[in-house]
Design a protein around this motif. Structure first.
Motif, PDB file in Angstrom:
ATOM      1  N   LEU A  11      30.729  21.451   0.697  1.00 22.53           N
ATOM      2  CA  LEU A  11      30.199  21.451  -0.381  1.00 22.53           C
ATOM      3  C   LEU A  11      30.600  20.953  -1.695  1.00 22.53           C
ATOM      4  O   LEU A  11      29.672  19.536  -2.437  1.00 22.53           O
ATOM      5  CB  LEU A  11      30.534  22.895  -0.610  1.00 22.53           C
ATOM      6  N   GLY A  12      31.525  19.615  -1.569  1.00 21.98           N
ATOM      7  CA  GLY A  12      31.830  18.696  -2.090  1.00 21.98           C
ATOM      8  C   GLY A  12      30.691  17.334  -2.025  1.00 21.98           C
ATOM      9  O   GLY A  12      30.988  16.712  -2.995  1.00 21.98           O
ATOM     10  N   GLY A  13      30.543  17.720  -0.755  1.00 21.47           N
ATOM     11  CA  GLY A  13      29.335  16.435  -1.084  1.00 21.47           C
ATOM     12  C   GLY A  13      27.936  16.586  -1.030  1.00 21.47           C
ATOM     13  O   GLY A  13      27.147  16.382  -1.041  1.00 21.47           O
ATOM     14  N   ASP A  14      28.172  17.734  -1.426  1.00 26.69           N
ATOM     15  CA  ASP A  14      26.577  18.595  -2.482  1.00 26.69           C
ATOM     16  C   ASP A  14      25.558  17.905  -3.208  1.00 26.69           C
ATOM     17  O   ASP A  14      26.393  16.967  -4.156  1.00 26.69           O
ATOM     18  CB  ASP A  14      26.388  20.400  -2.655  1.00 26.69           C
ATOM     19  N   GLU A  15      24.479  18.023  -2.912  1.00 23.13           N
ATOM     20  CA  GLU A  15      23.804  17.538  -4.135  1.00 23.13           C
ATOM     21  C   GLU A  15      23.612  18.062  -5.340  1.00 23.13           C
ATOM     22  O   GLU A  15      23.289  17.158  -5.818  1.00 23.13           O
ATOM     23  CB  GLU A  15      22.047  17.281  -2.894  1.00 23.13           C
ATOM     24  N   ILE A  16      23.926  18.490  -5.137  1.00 29.15           N
ATOM     25  CA  ILE A  16      23.307  19.330  -6.897  1.00 29.15           C
ATOM     26  C   ILE A  16      24.806  19.174  -7.294  1.00 29.15           C
ATOM     27  O   ILE A  16      26.046  19.907  -7.113  1.00 29.15           O
ATOM     28  CB  ILE A  16      23.562  21.902  -6.391  1.00 29.15           C
ATOM     29  N   PRO A  17      25.066  18.217  -8.229  1.00 30.20           N
ATOM     30  CA  PRO A  17      26.305  18.726  -9.495  1.00 30.20           C
ATOM     31  C   PRO A  17      26.588  20.201  -9.272  1.00 30.20           C
ATOM     32  O   PRO A  17      27.873  20.168 -10.191  1.00 30.20           O
ATOM     33  CB  PRO A  17      26.173  18.578 -10.823  1.00 30.20           C
ATOM     34  N   TRP A  18      25.848  21.244 -10.086  1.00 27.40           N
ATOM     35  CA  TRP A  18      26.337  22.647 -10.577  1.00 27.40           C
ATOM     36  C   TRP A  18      27.077  22.601  -9.016  1.00 27.40           C
ATOM     37  O   TRP A  18      27.682  23.972  -9.579  1.00 27.40           O
ATOM     38  CB  TRP A  18      24.919  23.990 -10.666  1.00 27.40           C
ATOM     39  N   VAL A  19      26.890  23.181  -7.634  1.00 27.21           N
ATOM     40  CA  VAL A  19      27.905  23.328  -6.601  1.00 27.21           C
ATOM     41  C   VAL A  19      29.533  22.797  -6.852  1.00 27.21           C
ATOM     42  O   VAL A  19      29.978  23.231  -6.613  1.00 27.21           O
ATOM     43  CB  VAL A  19      26.916  22.888  -5.690  1.00 27.21           C
ATOM     44  N   ARG A  20      28.760  21.652  -6.935  1.00 23.75           N
ATOM     45  CA  ARG A  20      30.686  20.582  -6.919  1.00 23.75           C
ATOM     46  C   ARG A  20      30.979  21.180  -8.558  1.00 23.75           C
ATOM     47  O   ARG A  20      32.743  21.147  -8.731  1.00 23.75           O
ATOM     48  CB  ARG A  20      30.003  18.867  -7.261  1.00 23.75           C
TER      49      ARG A  20
END
Length: 442
Positions: free
Chosen positions: A224-233
């Motif tokens: 998840l730390g590499g997710d493309e969505i900033p909100w996820v990170r």
């Protein structure tokens, strides 16, 4: 925000004779304010409850009305409050479960300790909103099992958010065909982390919810730390379950709000937090869990930084050692002084020195000091241009003088005037003048 007259209704120093006048002349709004007072006599409680619906609701919420004091047919909102508090008559629940008003049934569905008969009726209600509210509040295993399989996705969604839901049902809801149901199941902290982790490649809304889950395997967090969505990170950055390696990785993330969220992490290393303080707007330092947990040596290290924004982190604590507190109180930077100014124990001389050095920039923070004497508060309101927030803070201060309160009452800012009217230091004669501004009669 209440008017000064309504604020007087909250003033704990209001004399009994003025309180009696207010109650006798109250309208619905004023009666609701008066219902919050701690010094009401039983007769006054009855007077307010009998005359005003809103006041009766507030009195019921405070435990000042009993079930035997309320006719549920005449005062359904009051009866619902008592049911919410677990102090209503169980027969009322069965009565309200068949009420034609949907809002009444919705309110009932969130009440604690619902009788089984009433809960069963609500579970079969024609309104999805009623059943959904029941789904998130009930703890009955048979109902949870039934609602987890409900044909309406809205109901299954809120069932998935219920932390009383059995683990096996939550795990099954992770495979629900509806995104919103899987999202709630992924965010439920009682969902097994190993099971929830299989959704790391699912819809973006689900990944955002999953990033808040406290019990995922480390591998899932790193993915998840590499997710493309900033909100996820950003969600992930505040998650107490992530390890230091991921914390340091996120500290280099320039996605929207990621680093600011990381500053809220309870275990962020202080070296990273110091760097974050100088590169992002992290908000009031008092809200940072890592600062709240810092020991004396760590606070001293922060206070010795060459960066004012780092010194501010330590200055926000309200239990600093005296020497460290005094050192920060004399800091050459206004932002640091502003942070430490509300710290208990500062002397009048120290607070005065802050005003001498930085004037209105620190006036609100100085006024927030619980030990600020009346003379310091007088100076703040008498030194134009007094910041509006400083007026509000002085108006609520227990050491405010009658003269300072008079200035706040006359201020164009309604919040400052209301705070002054509610201040116990307000002279009784001024309270009487405020009451006289309102015509008699409800």
């Amino acid at each position: 925000m209440p008017s000064p007259l309504h604020a007087v209704a909250h003033n704990p120093a209001l004399p009994p004779e003025l309180l009696a006048r207010l109650i006798a002349d109250a309208d619905e709004d004023l009666a609701e304010e008066l219902a919050e007072r701690a010094d009401l006599t039983p007769d006054q409680v009855r007077q307010l409850a009998d005359g005003y619906e809103g006041a009766a609701v507030r009195l019921a919420a405070r435990g000042l009305l009993r079930a035997e004091d309320v006719d549920p047919l005449a005062r359904p909102q009051v009866a619902l409050v008592l049911l919410d508090e677990g102090r209503g008559d169980p027969d009322w629940a069965r009565l309200f479960a068949g009420d034609p008003e949907e809002l009444v049934r919705v309110r009932l569905a969130s009440a604690v300790g619902l009788p089984d008969e009433a809960a069963d009726l609500l579970a079969a209600d024609e309104s999805a909103d009623v059943v959904a509210v029941l789904a998130i509040h009930t703890a009955r295993l048979d109902l949870l099992t039934r609602l987890a399989a409900h044909p309406l996705p809205t109901v299954r969604r809120w069932a998935a958010a219920n932390e009383a839901m059995p683990v096996e049902l939550l795990t099954a809801l992770l495979d629900d065909p509806e995104v919103m149901v899987r999202e709630q199941a992924a965010a439920n902290p009682t969902t097994p982390g190993a099971a929830a982790a299989r959704l790391v490649a699912d819809h973006a809304m689900i990944r955002q919810a999953l990033a808040t889950h406290p019990g995922l395997p480390a591998e899932a967090y790193h993915r998840l730390g590499g997710d493309e969505i900033p909100w996820v990170r950003s969600n992930l950055a505040q998650n107490p379950g992530i390890d230091e390696g991921l914390i340091r990785r996120l500290a280099e993330d320039d996605g929207h709000d990621v680093r600011r969220s990381l500053a809220q992490h309870p275990r962020v290393p202080l070296d990273l937090l110091a760097r974050l303080a100088t590169t992002v707007r992290i908000g009031p330092a008092l809200l940072l869990p890592r600062i709240a947990a810092a020991d004396a040596a760590e606070l001293a290290g922060l206070a010795g930084s060459r960066e004012a924004r780092v010194r501010m982190l330590a200055a926000a604590r309200r239990d600093l050692p005296v020497a460290l507190r005094d050192r920060l109180a004399a800091d050459p930077d206004a932002k640091v002084v502003k942070s430490v100014a509300p710290h208990p124990g500062l002397t009048a001389a120290q607070l005065t020195a802050m005003l001498d050095a930085f004037g209105t920039t620190v006036a609100t923070a100085v006024a927030a000091n619980p030990d600020a004497p009346g003379a310091v508060l007088d100076r703040i309101v008498a030194t134009p241009p007094t910041p509006v927030k400083a007026l509000r803070t002085v108006a609520a201060h227990p050491n405010a003088s009658p003269a300072a309160l008079a200035t706040c009452l006359a201020a164009p800012d309604s919040r400052a005037a209301a705070a002054a009217a509610a201040n116990p230091a307000l002279p009784v004669a001024v309270m009487a003048e405020l009451l006289a501004q309102r015509p008699s009669g409800p």
